[in-house]
Scaffold this motif. Structure first.
Motif, mmCIF file in Angstrom:
data_model
loop_
_atom_site.group_PDB
_atom_site.id
_atom_site.type_symbol
_atom_site.label_atom_id
_atom_site.label_comp_id
_atom_site.label_asym_id
_atom_site.label_seq_id
_atom_site.Cartn_x
_atom_site.Cartn_y
_atom_site.Cartn_z
ATOM 1 N N SER A 1 9.843 6.393 11.955
ATOM 2 C CA SER A 1 10.271 5.024 12.261
ATOM 3 C C SER A 1 11.780 4.918 12.455
ATOM 4 C CB SER A 1 9.829 4.073 11.134
ATOM 5 O OG SER A 1 10.500 4.398 9.924
ATOM 6 N N ASP B 1 -1.941 -5.206 2.547
ATOM 7 C CA ASP B 1 -1.405 -5.578 3.857
ATOM 8 C C ASP B 1 0.102 -5.327 3.906
ATOM 9 O OD1 ASP B 1 -3.791 -6.586 5.129
ATOM 10 O OD2 ASP B 1 -3.659 -8.323 3.808
ATOM 11 N N VAL B 2 0.774 -5.638 2.803
ATOM 12 C CA VAL B 2 2.220 -5.439 2.736
ATOM 13 C C VAL B 2 2.554 -3.963 2.568
ATOM 14 C CG1 VAL B 2 4.349 -6.102 1.573
ATOM 15 C CG2 VAL B 2 2.458 -7.738 1.721
ATOM 16 N N ASN C 1 15.290 -2.210 7.052
ATOM 17 C CA ASN C 1 14.416 -3.244 7.584
ATOM 18 C C ASN C 1 13.922 -4.141 6.455
ATOM 19 O OD1 ASN C 1 13.914 -2.506 10.601
ATOM 20 N ND2 ASN C 1 13.658 -0.560 9.517
ATOM 21 N N LEU D 1 9.779 -7.751 9.586
ATOM 22 C CA LEU D 1 8.350 -7.699 9.909
ATOM 23 C C LEU D 1 7.635 -8.712 9.021
ATOM 24 C CD1 LEU D 1 5.849 -6.548 11.238
ATOM 25 C CD2 LEU D 1 5.962 -4.599 9.661
ATOM 26 N N TYR D 2 7.180 -9.802 9.626
ATOM 27 C CA TYR D 2 6.474 -10.824 8.862
ATOM 28 C C TYR D 2 5.007 -10.434 8.714
ATOM 29 C CZ TYR D 2 10.544 -13.837 9.174
ATOM 30 O OH TYR D 2 11.819 -14.347 9.056
ATOM 31 N N VAL D 3 4.576 -10.301 7.467
ATOM 32 C CA VAL D 3 3.184 -9.979 7.150
ATOM 33 C C VAL D 3 2.591 -11.271 6.601
ATOM 34 C CG1 VAL D 3 1.644 -8.450 5.867
ATOM 35 C CG2 VAL D 3 3.861 -7.608 6.650
ATOM 36 N N TYR E 1 4.822 2.134 7.086
ATOM 37 C CA TYR E 1 5.328 2.370 8.445
ATOM 38 C C TYR E 1 6.851 2.466 8.450
ATOM 39 C CZ TYR E 1 7.025 1.155 13.090
ATOM 40 O OH TYR E 1 7.727 1.134 14.260
ATOM 41 N N LEU E 2 7.507 1.544 7.763
ATOM 42 C CA LEU E 2 8.966 1.519 7.781
ATOM 43 C C LEU E 2 9.585 2.654 6.974
ATOM 44 C CD1 LEU E 2 9.477 -2.335 7.433
ATOM 45 C CD2 LEU E 2 9.752 -0.954 9.494
ATOM 46 N N ILE F 1 10.713 -6.916 5.123
ATOM 47 C CA ILE F 1 9.348 -7.411 5.263
ATOM 48 C C ILE F 1 9.328 -8.843 4.737
ATOM 49 C CG2 ILE F 1 6.958 -7.186 4.477
ATOM 50 C CD1 ILE F 1 7.397 -4.181 4.300
ATOM 51 N N HIS G 1 0.955 -1.454 3.690
ATOM 52 C CA HIS G 1 0.770 -0.771 4.970
ATOM 53 C C HIS G 1 2.005 -0.938 5.851
ATOM 54 C CE1 HIS G 1 -1.304 1.025 8.316
ATOM 55 N NE2 HIS G 1 -1.152 -0.056 9.056
ATOM 56 N N ALA G 2 2.584 -2.141 5.838
ATOM 57 C CA ALA G 2 3.814 -2.382 6.594
ATOM 58 C C ALA G 2 4.964 -1.553 6.032
ATOM 59 C CB ALA G 2 4.163 -3.868 6.561
#
Length: 240
Positions: free
Chosen positions: A219, A206-207, A166, A227-229, A213-214, A168, A209-210
């Motif tokens: 996941s 913020d990044v 994935n 995933l756009y942060v 998840y991945l 980001i 944290h994304a």
């Protein structure tokens, strides 16, 4: 303190900024970050390398894998080289492609045998909102869009081995480099903030944290995605 048997995560460019935030989050989540970067004097166990150079990258990857397979990879290292389209030099273009794109492929290929053997893998590629188009970013946008293309291909090819891939796409994120280029009180910075629906620039956390998840075991049904942060900046720009 990270447990000595904790799963390892390879993070390129993990010595500062977003990469360092991802490394901190990985430690919090029980992983053992393995960081390859140009400057690692302050990073315990960090591996120093010029990741724009194929031979130096290969040497660093060999050192990283000496401790055994690594089944999680964050391709975070990158360079911006801003310039207008008429002035973007071929040297700048080649550097962006080497560091932002080729390095990601080389790292994936080095870790892939271990991922296949484990029947598990998590690959997170750090693209950018600029992949959708941004002025003064010919080389950068091209390399980051290419990274999204590679991500999709890897998702299709590697899913049969339990490997997800994935990307980001961060928007404006407050790092040392961002603050240097965009002083908090400057009109240009205020214009950037005003253009973000949530009315702030992002933080490295913020990044991270994304990315967390991945990278998670759970996941496994999410792959080939971007995933756009970005605080909502891509709404109306990115495809549905």
């Amino acid at each position: 303190m990270t447990h000595p048997t904790a799963p390892r995560v390879l993070i390129t460019g993990g010595g500062a900024g977003i990469g360092a935030a991802i490394a901190r989050r990985c430690r919090e989540d029980g992983y053992a970050p393995v960081i390859i970067d140009r400057v690692v004097d302050h990073v315990p166990g960090g591996i120093q390398a010029d990741l724009s150079n194929t031979e130096d990258t290969a040497r660093a990857l060999q050192e990283a894998l000496a401790g055994g397979p690594i089944t999680r990879l964050v391709n975070n290292v990158g360079v911006v080289v801003p310039n207008d389209a008429a002035s973007q030099s071929l040297g700048e273009f080649d550097l962006a492609m080497a560091l932002n794109l080729r390095c990601a492929l080389q790292c994936m290929q080095a870790l892939l045998p271990g991922m296949k053997k484990a029947g598990f893998g998590r690959i997170v590629n750090m693209s950018s909102r600029a992949a959708l188009g941004k002025d003064l970013r010919t080389a950068y946008a091209a390399s980051k869009a290419g990274l999204i293309g590679m991500t999709r291909v890897w998702a299709l090819e590697l899913g049969q081995w339990g490997i997800t891939a994935n990307a980001i796409g961060p928007g404006p994120i407050r790092t040392e480099l961002f603050d240097k280029a965009n002083p908090p009180d400057a009109p240009r910075t205020q214009k950037i903030i005003a253009s973000v629906p949530v009315k702030r620039v992002g933080e490295p956390e913020d990044v991270s944290h994304a990315a967390a998840y991945l990278l998670d075991d759970r996941s496994g049904f999410v792959t080939g995605q971007v995933l756009y942060v970005c605080g909502g900046m891509t709404v109306g720009v990115a495809g549905v």
